[in-house]
Design a protein around this motif. Structure first.
Motif, PDB file in Angstrom:
ATOM      1  N   GLY A  16      -3.136  42.935 -17.341  1.00 34.95           N
ATOM      2  CA  GLY A  16      -3.775  43.037 -18.648  1.00 34.95           C
ATOM      3  C   GLY A  16      -3.562  41.785 -19.481  1.00 34.95           C
ATOM      4  O   GLY A  16      -4.481  41.298 -20.149  1.00 34.95           O
ATOM      5  N   ALA A  17      -2.355  41.226 -19.435  1.00 30.96           N
ATOM      6  CA  ALA A  17      -2.065  39.999 -20.171  1.00 30.96           C
ATOM      7  C   ALA A  17      -2.899  38.839 -19.644  1.00 30.96           C
ATOM      8  O   ALA A  17      -3.454  38.046 -20.415  1.00 30.96           O
ATOM      9  CB  ALA A  17      -0.574  39.669 -20.069  1.00 30.96           C
ATOM     10  N   ALA A  18      -3.010  38.728 -18.331  1.00 34.41           N
ATOM     11  CA  ALA A  18      -3.809  37.649 -17.741  1.00 34.41           C
ATOM     12  C   ALA A  18      -5.274  37.782 -18.126  1.00 34.41           C
ATOM     13  O   ALA A  18      -5.953  36.774 -18.394  1.00 34.41           O
ATOM     14  CB  ALA A  18      -3.650  37.651 -16.225  1.00 34.41           C
ATOM     15  N   ALA A  19      -5.785  39.005 -18.175  1.00 34.79           N
ATOM     16  CA  ALA A  19      -7.185  39.217 -18.557  1.00 34.79           C
ATOM     17  C   ALA A  19      -7.425  38.811 -20.007  1.00 34.79           C
ATOM     18  O   ALA A  19      -8.462  38.216 -20.330  1.00 34.79           O
ATOM     19  CB  ALA A  19      -7.559  40.679 -18.340  1.00 34.79           C
ATOM     20  N   ILE A  20      -6.486  39.126 -20.882  1.00 33.24           N
ATOM     21  CA  ILE A  20      -6.599  38.714 -22.288  1.00 33.24           C
ATOM     22  C   ILE A  20      -6.647  37.201 -22.395  1.00 33.24           C
ATOM     23  O   ILE A  20      -7.464  36.636 -23.124  1.00 33.24           O
ATOM     24  CB  ILE A  20      -5.428  39.297 -23.105  1.00 33.24           C
ATOM     25  CG1 ILE A  20      -5.562  40.808 -23.238  1.00 33.24           C
ATOM     26  CG2 ILE A  20      -5.351  38.644 -24.496  1.00 33.24           C
ATOM     27  CD1 ILE A  20      -4.317  41.482 -23.790  1.00 33.24           C
ATOM     28  N   LEU A  21      -5.784  36.526 -21.656  1.00 32.88           N
ATOM     29  CA  LEU A  21      -5.746  35.060 -21.691  1.00 32.88           C
ATOM     30  C   LEU A  21      -7.037  34.461 -21.150  1.00 32.88           C
ATOM     31  O   LEU A  21      -7.567  33.484 -21.702  1.00 32.88           O
ATOM     32  CB  LEU A  21      -4.541  34.556 -20.906  1.00 32.88           C
ATOM     33  CG  LEU A  21      -3.174  34.870 -21.528  1.00 32.88           C
ATOM     34  CD1 LEU A  21      -2.064  34.641 -20.507  1.00 32.88           C
ATOM     35  CD2 LEU A  21      -2.929  34.036 -22.772  1.00 32.88           C
ATOM     36  N   ARG A  22      -7.577  35.030 -20.085  1.00 31.25           N
ATOM     37  CA  ARG A  22      -8.833  34.511 -19.534  1.00 31.25           C
ATOM     38  C   ARG A  22      -9.991  34.695 -20.506  1.00 31.25           C
ATOM     39  O   ARG A  22     -10.945  33.908 -20.506  1.00 31.25           O
ATOM     40  CB  ARG A  22      -9.140  35.196 -18.198  1.00 31.25           C
ATOM     41  CG  ARG A  22      -8.315  34.651 -17.041  1.00 31.25           C
ATOM     42  CD  ARG A  22      -8.850  35.134 -15.706  1.00 31.25           C
ATOM     43  NE  ARG A  22      -8.619  36.562 -15.519  1.00 31.25           N
ATOM     44  CZ  ARG A  22      -7.531  37.055 -14.949  1.00 31.25           C
ATOM     45  NH1 ARG A  22      -6.581  36.250 -14.499  1.00 31.25           N
ATOM     46  NH2 ARG A  22      -7.405  38.359 -14.809  1.00 31.25           N
ATOM     47  N   ALA A  23      -9.896  35.698 -21.373  1.00 33.02           N
ATOM     48  CA  ALA A  23     -10.935  35.952 -22.368  1.00 33.02           C
ATOM     49  C   ALA A  23     -10.743  35.138 -23.643  1.00 33.02           C
ATOM     50  O   ALA A  23     -11.489  35.311 -24.611  1.00 33.02           O
ATOM     51  CB  ALA A  23     -10.975  37.438 -22.703  1.00 33.02           C
ATOM     52  N   GLY A  24      -9.739  34.252 -23.664  1.00 31.16           N
ATOM     53  CA  GLY A  24      -9.492  33.417 -24.832  1.00 31.16           C
ATOM     54  C   GLY A  24      -8.569  34.031 -25.856  1.00 31.16           C
ATOM     55  O   GLY A  24      -8.465  33.524 -26.982  1.00 31.16           O
ATOM     56  N   GLY A  25      -7.839  35.094 -25.477  1.00 30.68           N
ATOM     57  CA  GLY A  25      -6.936  35.755 -26.403  1.00 30.68           C
ATOM     58  C   GLY A  25      -5.538  35.189 -26.381  1.00 30.68           C
ATOM     59  O   GLY A  25      -5.222  34.257 -25.627  1.00 30.68           O
ATOM     60  N   LEU A  26      -4.676  35.771 -27.222  1.00 32.23           N
ATOM     61  CA  LEU A  26      -3.294  35.323 -27.386  1.00 32.23           C
ATOM     62  C   LEU A  26      -2.336  36.408 -26.899  1.00 32.23           C
ATOM     63  O   LEU A  26      -2.467  37.577 -27.287  1.00 32.23           O
ATOM     64  CB  LEU A  26      -2.991  35.014 -28.853  1.00 32.23           C
ATOM     65  CG  LEU A  26      -3.892  34.005 -29.568  1.00 32.23           C
ATOM     66  CD1 LEU A  26      -3.407  33.800 -30.995  1.00 32.23           C
ATOM     67  CD2 LEU A  26      -3.936  32.680 -28.819  1.00 32.23           C
ATOM     68  N   VAL A  27      -1.362  35.991 -26.089  1.00 30.93           N
ATOM     69  CA  VAL A  27      -0.341  36.907 -25.581  1.00 30.93           C
ATOM     70  C   VAL A  27       1.024  36.278 -25.791  1.00 30.93           C
ATOM     71  O   VAL A  27       1.260  35.139 -25.366  1.00 30.93           O
ATOM     72  CB  VAL A  27      -0.549  37.203 -24.081  1.00 30.93           C
ATOM     73  CG1 VAL A  27       0.595  38.069 -23.547  1.00 30.93           C
ATOM     74  CG2 VAL A  27      -1.882  37.886 -23.834  1.00 30.93           C
ATOM     75  N   ALA A  28       1.933  37.001 -26.421  1.00 27.91           N
ATOM     76  CA  ALA A  28       3.323  36.547 -26.513  1.00 27.91           C
ATOM     77  C   ALA A  28       4.016  36.899 -25.201  1.00 27.91           C
ATOM     78  O   ALA A  28       4.043  38.057 -24.795  1.00 27.91           O
ATOM     79  CB  ALA A  28       4.027  37.211 -27.681  1.00 27.91           C
ATOM     80  N   MET A  29       4.555  35.862 -24.549  1.00 28.95           N
ATOM     81  CA  MET A  29       5.197  36.078 -23.248  1.00 28.95           C
ATOM     82  C   MET A  29       6.670  35.710 -23.329  1.00 28.95           C
ATOM     83  O   MET A  29       7.055  34.786 -24.059  1.00 28.95           O
ATOM     84  CB  MET A  29       4.507  35.251 -22.162  1.00 28.95           C
ATOM     85  CG  MET A  29       4.688  33.747 -22.286  1.00 28.95           C
ATOM     86  SD  MET A  29       3.977  32.858 -20.864  1.00 28.95           S
ATOM     87  CE  MET A  29       4.464  31.168 -21.259  1.00 28.95           C
ATOM     88  N   TYR A  35      10.477  33.817 -26.977  1.00 28.18           N
ATOM     89  CA  TYR A  35       9.111  34.262 -26.684  1.00 28.18           C
ATOM     90  C   TYR A  35       8.122  33.189 -27.118  1.00 28.18           C
ATOM     91  O   TYR A  35       8.234  32.622 -28.212  1.00 28.18           O
ATOM     92  CB  TYR A  35       8.798  35.583 -27.393  1.00 28.18           C
ATOM     93  CG  TYR A  35       9.218  36.787 -26.591  1.00 28.18           C
ATOM     94  CD1 TYR A  35       8.286  37.558 -25.905  1.00 28.18           C
ATOM     95  CD2 TYR A  35      10.563  37.155 -26.497  1.00 28.18           C
ATOM     96  CE1 TYR A  35       8.669  38.655 -25.149  1.00 28.18           C
ATOM     97  CE2 TYR A  35      10.961  38.239 -25.732  1.00 28.18           C
ATOM     98  CZ  TYR A  35      10.005  38.999 -25.059  1.00 28.18           C
ATOM     99  OH  TYR A  35      10.391  40.061 -24.296  1.00 28.18           O
ATOM    100  N   GLY A  36       7.154  32.905 -26.246  1.00 27.78           N
ATOM    101  CA  GLY A  36       6.127  31.922 -26.543  1.00 27.78           C
ATOM    102  C   GLY A  36       4.788  32.588 -26.792  1.00 27.78           C
ATOM    103  O   GLY A  36       4.466  33.617 -26.175  1.00 27.78           O
ATOM    104  N   SER A 142       6.586  28.818 -29.993  1.00 24.43           N
ATOM    105  CA  SER A 142       7.323  30.050 -30.248  1.00 24.43           C
ATOM    106  C   SER A 142       6.430  31.056 -30.975  1.00 24.43           C
ATOM    107  O   SER A 142       5.599  30.704 -31.805  1.00 24.43           O
ATOM    108  CB  SER A 142       8.582  29.766 -31.071  1.00 24.43           C
ATOM    109  OG  SER A 142       8.261  29.028 -32.238  1.00 24.43           O
ATOM    110  N   ALA A 143       6.597  32.331 -30.628  1.00 21.15           N
ATOM    111  CA  ALA A 143       5.708  33.395 -31.098  1.00 21.15           C
ATOM    112  C   ALA A 143       6.177  33.946 -32.439  1.00 21.15           C
ATOM    113  O   ALA A 143       6.598  35.098 -32.551  1.00 21.15           O
ATOM    114  CB  ALA A 143       5.618  34.497 -30.051  1.00 21.15           C
TER     115      ALA A 143
END
Length: 328
Positions: A16-29, A35-36, A142-143
């Motif tokens: 789910g996180a990878a899909a958000i990133l591929r769609a141009g979204g932001l994920v704190a990892m 956390y970035g 940093s997030a």
């Protein structure tokens, strides 16, 4: 934007996180440091959203997170020094600043217009897995809101950025607790651009000499060089042997008698524990409503250099263009 999602550290959460990133979204990892706030480092729009969510000045460059050394070699002008330290310390809490290669494919927002770029291969298994599932470089400061205390737990991110980013990938507490060490390799002299989770002494063993401090007149050449950052809401006084009336004490080692509401970075005086607890303690002091914070002296060696760097920035005058936040 709707409420930020907290994603579990399983295949469903990582996909789910990878899909958000591929769609141009932001994920704190999670990383081993802090956390970035991750976004596709090749997308102008996605990277611009990092600056918007954090309130970050765009003249401050970002660190690009990568899955391996081979990917790093393709993005920069690599040399023998970079190969030596990367082989010794990647994956891990080390960032290398190197000349940007032609046609690297990164958004110019990542480098803030500089001809160099900061790269890191993180050691946290969730970060590494996410990078592989996403299949590209991730820009990740940093997030947290610009200028505030860096997050070392998912709750810190949710409290600060809920509704401003799509998701947080829950990796639990960060083990190192201070951001990565940044080593500049753009010129003949290696330079310690930011002390961090890898002690400078370890770099010296590989380089053959201690890296030099940043050039005084060079300006901002890497993340983490702004004056004011890592600031709790309360004002900070350093090198305090004991608290004054109205101050909450943040100690190193055993606490003095009668220090009401006091906390310690490490009751035993362990510098590694102190680094891991630094941002946690500052967050707890915020939650307690501490308006004035007195901080005990911390030895300025090894990880103590990184702790003291963060504390000096937390105590610096606030406001104006120098208040910002940095990458992990």
């Amino acid at each position: 934007m709707s409420q930020t999602r907290l994603l579990p550290a399983d295949d469903t959460g990582k996909d789910g996180a990878a899909a958000i990133l591929r769609a141009g979204g932001l994920v704190a990892m999670p990383t081993e440091t802090v956390y970035g706030l991750a976004a596709d480092a090749r997308s102008d729009v996605a990277v611009a959203r990092i600056f918007e969510a954090k309130g970050r000045p765009r003249f401050n460059p970002l660190i690009v997170h990568l899955p391996d050394i081979a990917t790093a070699r393709r993005l920069v002008k690599w040399d023998d020094r970079a190969e030596a330290v990367a082989q010794a310390f990647w994956p891990g809490p080390l960032t290398l600043v190197l000349p940007l290669a032609e046609n690297a494919g990164l958004s110019p927002l990542v480098t803030a217009g500089l001809d160099s770029v900061a790269l890191r291969v993180p050691a946290h298994p969730l970060a590494r897995d996410l990078l592989l599932r996403f299949g590209g470089p991730l820009a990740a400061p940093s997030a947290n809101p610009s200028g505030r205390v860096s997050p070392t737990e998912p709750a810190h991110v949710m409290e600060a950025l809920n509704g401003r980013i799509e998701a947080v990938l829950d990796g639990g507490p960060c083990a190192v607790g201070v951001e990565s060490t940044i080593l500049g390799l753009t010129h003949d002299t290696p330079r310690l651009l930011r002390p961090g989770g890898l002690p400078a002494e370890a770099l010296a063993e590989v380089l053959g000499a201690m890296p030099q401090p940043p050039e005084a007149a060079a300006g901002i050449t890497a993340p983490g060089q702004m004056t004011s950052h890592y600031a709790p809401r309360g004002r900070v006084r350093l090198e305090a042997i004991a608290p004054e009336p109205g101050e909450t004490y943040l100690g190193f080692g055993p606490l003095p008698a009668g220090a009401e509401g006091a906390m310690t970075l490490s009751a035993s005086g362990d510098i590694v524990e102190a680094a891991a607890r630094l941002f946690h303690c500052l967050h707890e002091l915020d939650r307690a409503g501490a308006e004035r914070i007195a901080v005990a002296p911390v030895p300025d060696r090894g990880l103590g250099r990184a702790i003291n760097d963060r504390l000096r920035r937390a105590a610096a005058p606030r406001g104006g263009p120098e208040s910002t936040s940095y990458a992990p």
